[in-house]
Design a protein around this motif. Structure first.
Motif, PDB file in Angstrom:
ATOM      1  N   ILE A  43     -31.611  27.063  42.290  1.00  0.00           N
ATOM      2  CA  ILE A  43     -30.523  27.515  42.961  1.00  0.00           C
ATOM      3  C   ILE A  43     -31.007  28.139  44.426  1.00  0.00           C
ATOM      4  O   ILE A  43     -30.924  28.052  45.263  1.00  0.00           O
ATOM      5  CB  ILE A  43     -30.017  29.319  41.913  1.00  0.00           C
ATOM      6  N   PHE A  44     -32.259  28.403  44.499  1.00  0.00           N
ATOM      7  CA  PHE A  44     -33.010  28.577  46.018  1.00  0.00           C
ATOM      8  C   PHE A  44     -33.025  27.975  46.649  1.00  0.00           C
ATOM      9  O   PHE A  44     -33.055  27.273  47.723  1.00  0.00           O
ATOM     10  CB  PHE A  44     -34.114  29.594  45.494  1.00  0.00           C
ATOM     11  N   GLY A  54     -24.943  25.304  38.136  1.00  0.00           N
ATOM     12  CA  GLY A  54     -24.395  24.495  39.831  1.00  0.00           C
ATOM     13  C   GLY A  54     -23.185  25.836  39.624  1.00  0.00           C
ATOM     14  O   GLY A  54     -23.300  25.908  41.228  1.00  0.00           O
ATOM     15  N   VAL A  55     -22.488  26.213  38.696  1.00  0.00           N
ATOM     16  CA  VAL A  55     -21.132  26.934  39.223  1.00  0.00           C
ATOM     17  C   VAL A  55     -21.858  28.339  39.514  1.00  0.00           C
ATOM     18  O   VAL A  55     -21.170  28.769  40.562  1.00  0.00           O
ATOM     19  CB  VAL A  55     -20.712  27.330  37.966  1.00  0.00           C
ATOM     20  N   VAL A  56     -22.873  28.981  39.279  1.00  0.00           N
ATOM     21  CA  VAL A  56     -23.525  30.102  39.702  1.00  0.00           C
ATOM     22  C   VAL A  56     -23.687  30.088  41.414  1.00  0.00           C
ATOM     23  O   VAL A  56     -23.520  30.826  42.224  1.00  0.00           O
ATOM     24  CB  VAL A  56     -24.744  30.827  38.974  1.00  0.00           C
ATOM     25  N   LEU A  96     -23.039  30.280  47.552  1.00  0.00           N
ATOM     26  CA  LEU A  96     -22.878  29.762  48.643  1.00  0.00           C
ATOM     27  C   LEU A  96     -21.149  30.493  49.442  1.00  0.00           C
ATOM     28  O   LEU A  96     -21.518  30.316  50.224  1.00  0.00           O
ATOM     29  CB  LEU A  96     -22.850  28.173  48.239  1.00  0.00           C
ATOM     30  N   ILE A  97     -20.518  30.631  48.213  1.00  0.00           N
ATOM     31  CA  ILE A  97     -18.832  31.138  48.768  1.00  0.00           C
ATOM     32  C   ILE A  97     -18.889  31.844  49.600  1.00  0.00           C
ATOM     33  O   ILE A  97     -18.990  32.479  50.390  1.00  0.00           O
ATOM     34  CB  ILE A  97     -18.269  30.997  47.806  1.00  0.00           C
ATOM     35  N   VAL A 140     -13.688  24.148  34.444  1.00  0.00           N
ATOM     36  CA  VAL A 140     -15.536  23.359  34.696  1.00  0.00           C
ATOM     37  C   VAL A 140     -15.945  23.794  33.804  1.00  0.00           C
ATOM     38  O   VAL A 140     -17.121  23.591  33.423  1.00  0.00           O
ATOM     39  CB  VAL A 140     -16.152  23.052  36.311  1.00  0.00           C
ATOM     40  N   THR A 141     -15.765  25.467  33.789  1.00  0.00           N
ATOM     41  CA  THR A 141     -16.539  26.041  32.531  1.00  0.00           C
ATOM     42  C   THR A 141     -16.064  25.581  31.305  1.00  0.00           C
ATOM     43  O   THR A 141     -17.270  25.514  30.267  1.00  0.00           O
ATOM     44  CB  THR A 141     -15.988  27.783  32.571  1.00  0.00           C
ATOM     45  N   TYR A 142     -14.746  25.228  30.653  1.00  0.00           N
ATOM     46  CA  TYR A 142     -14.547  24.207  29.721  1.00  0.00           C
ATOM     47  C   TYR A 142     -14.633  23.765  29.499  1.00  0.00           C
ATOM     48  O   TYR A 142     -15.560  22.723  28.340  1.00  0.00           O
ATOM     49  CB  TYR A 142     -13.018  24.356  29.828  1.00  0.00           C
ATOM     50  N   TYR A 143     -15.562  22.301  30.436  1.00  0.00           N
ATOM     51  CA  TYR A 143     -15.787  21.042  30.264  1.00  0.00           C
ATOM     52  C   TYR A 143     -17.042  21.183  30.243  1.00  0.00           C
ATOM     53  O   TYR A 143     -18.268  20.818  29.223  1.00  0.00           O
ATOM     54  CB  TYR A 143     -15.896  20.808  31.826  1.00  0.00           C
TER      55      TYR A 143
END
Length: 353
Positions: free
Chosen positions: A30-31, A272-274, A279-280, A306-309
Motif C-alpha cells: 500500500i505504501f 487495493g480497495v483500502v 488515496l481519495i 467490488v467488495t462483493y466481487y
C-alpha cells in the motif's frame, strides 16, 4: 500437560507471526503503490513539478527496471532466467509487453487531466474489464449474478463521473483505455504464459518485459514527445527526482510479488480497495482536489460491488481448497477399496483351489 501447553503456545505464536507478516506485506505494498501514484502525479501535473511527458516518464522507468533486472539476472545471478525460446517470446511476451506499455502510457497520461481521487474511482472498473475480457476469451464462464454485480460497479462509477467537479473527457478516455489494456494483459498472462506453465517472478518479468515495453514506446515517443523536449532548452534531467521515482517503481514490482507470493492475489485485491480509499482521502485533504458528495455516493456503490466481487472470489478459492483436500482422501479411499477387493479376490481363488 506441559508439552501440550507448549505445543499450543508455539502454534499460537506461529499463527500470530503469519498474521503480522501478512499485515506487513500489505502495508509495504500500500505504501509503495500510494507513493508511486502520488509521485507520478507530482511529476506530470502542470500545477506541481510540471513535466507533462508521460511516455518519457514511462521510458525512464523501463530503462531503469531493464538495467537493474539485467544486472540481477545476468551479472549477479540473483535469479535464474526462464527457459525462453524465440517463438515463445514472440508469441507470448511481445503481446503482453505491448499491452503493458500502452497501459502504463495511458494511465500516466491520465494524471495530467484528472485528479488522483477520480482516477482511483475509475480504476474500480478493473474487475468489470477483467471479467468481460475473460468471458470474451472463454477464460471465465458467464454467470448472471456476476454480470449483475459488474453492472452495479459500472453504474456506481458512472454516478461518480457525473458528480466529478474536474471532469475531462480526454482524461477519462485515457484512463478507461489504460484499464482495458491492463485487463487484457492480465487475461493474456493466464492464457499465454499460464497454459505453458511459465511463472515470472518480478525480476524475470522486468528482465523480459521491460525492454519490450521500451521498444514499443520508442516510436510514439519520437513522434509525440521528442520534438517538444528537443525545443525545451531549459530542461535538465533531475537525477534526484527521476532516480527516486524509478526506484519506487521498481520496488513496487517487488512488493507486488511479495504480497501475492506470501499471501494471495485476493489479499492484494482487498488491500487495493483500502489503498483507493486512502488515496481519495489524501487527494481530498492534502492535494486539495474537489471530491463531491455525488462522487462519494457513486464510488460507494462501486465499492460495494467490488467488495462483493472479492467475496465471490474468496468463496471460489475456499471451494477449490476444500476440493484439493478432499481429493487425496478420495484417492486414499479408492486405494483401500482396491486393496480390499484384491484381498477378497485372493481369498476366493484360494477357496476355489
Amino acid at each position: 500437560m506441559g508439552k501440550g501447553g507448549s505445543s499450543s503456545s508455539s502454534l499460537n505464536e506461529s499463527v500470530v507471526k503469519k498474521i503480522l507478516l501478512s499485515y506487513a506485506y500489505v502495508s509495504i505494498w500500500i505504501f509503495l503503490s500510494f507513493t508511486v501514484i502520488v509521485y507520478n502525479k507530482y511529476i506530470l501535473d502542470k500545477k506541481m513539478y510540471n513535466w507533462p511527458f508521460p511516455i518519457s516518464l514511462t521510458m525512464i522507468h523501463m530503462i531503469f527496471c531493464s538495467s537493474l533486472a539485467f544486472l540481477l539476472v545476468r551479472v549477479f545471478k540473483f535469479v535464474e532466467p526462464v527457459a525462453m525460446t524465440r517463438e515463445l517470446y514472440i508469441s507470448s511476451v511481445l503481446p503482453i509487453g505491448a499491452l503493458y506499455s500502452l497501459s502504463l502510457w495511458f494511465s500516466n497520461s491520465a494524471y495530467i487531466y484528472l485528479s488522483v481521487s477520480f482516477i482511483q474511482m475509475l480504476k474500480a472498473l478493473m474487475p468489470v474489464a477483467v471479467y468481460s475480457i475473460g468471458v470474451a476469451f472463454k477464460k471465465e464462464g458467464f454467470k448472471s449474478n456476476v454480470m449483475v454485480n459488474m453492472l452495479s460497479i459500472s453504474f456506481g462509477v458512472a454516478i461518480a463521473a457525473y458528480g466529478e467537479a474536474r471532469f475531462d473527457s480526454w482524461g477519462v478516455i485515457l484512463q478507461l483505455g489504460a484499464v482495458a489494456f491492463e485487463a487484457t494483459r492480465l487475461v493474456l498472462i493466464q492464457i499465454l504464459l499460464g497454459s505453458k506453465g511459465i511463472n515470472f517472478n518480478p525480476i524475470t518479468s522486468l528482465y523480459y518485459v521491460s525492454p519490450c515495453c521500451l521498444a514499443f514506446l520508442f516510436l510514439p515517443w519520437v513522434l509525440v514527445e521528442f520534438p517538444i523536449l528537443k525545443e525545451t532548452s531549459s530542461f535538465h534531467f533531475d537525477w534526484a527526482i527521476f532516480g527516486t521515482n524509478s526506484v519506487c517503481a521498481f520496488a513496487l514490482n517487488l512488493a507486488v510479488f511479495l504480497l501475492v507470493g506470501k499471501t494471495s492475489a485476493l489479499t492484494m485485491n482487498v488491500a487495493g480497495v483500502v489503498k483507493d480509499w486512502l488515496l481519495i482521502a489524501f487527494s481530498w485533504q492534502v492535494i486539495k482536489d474537489t471530491v463531491t458528495p455525488i462522487n462519494l455516493f457513486g464510488y460507494g456503490i462501486a465499492f460495494l460491488g467490488v467488495t462483493y466481487y472479492n467475496y465471490l472470489k474468496y468463496q471460489a478459492l475456499m471451494a477449490k481448497e476444500v476440493q484439493k483436500k478432499a481429493q487425496p482422501a478420495d484417492e486414499e479411499t479408492g486405494k483401500l477399496l482396491e486393496e480390499r477387493d484384491g484381498v477378497a479376490s485372493a481369498k476366493k481363488v484360494d477357496s476355489e483351489a
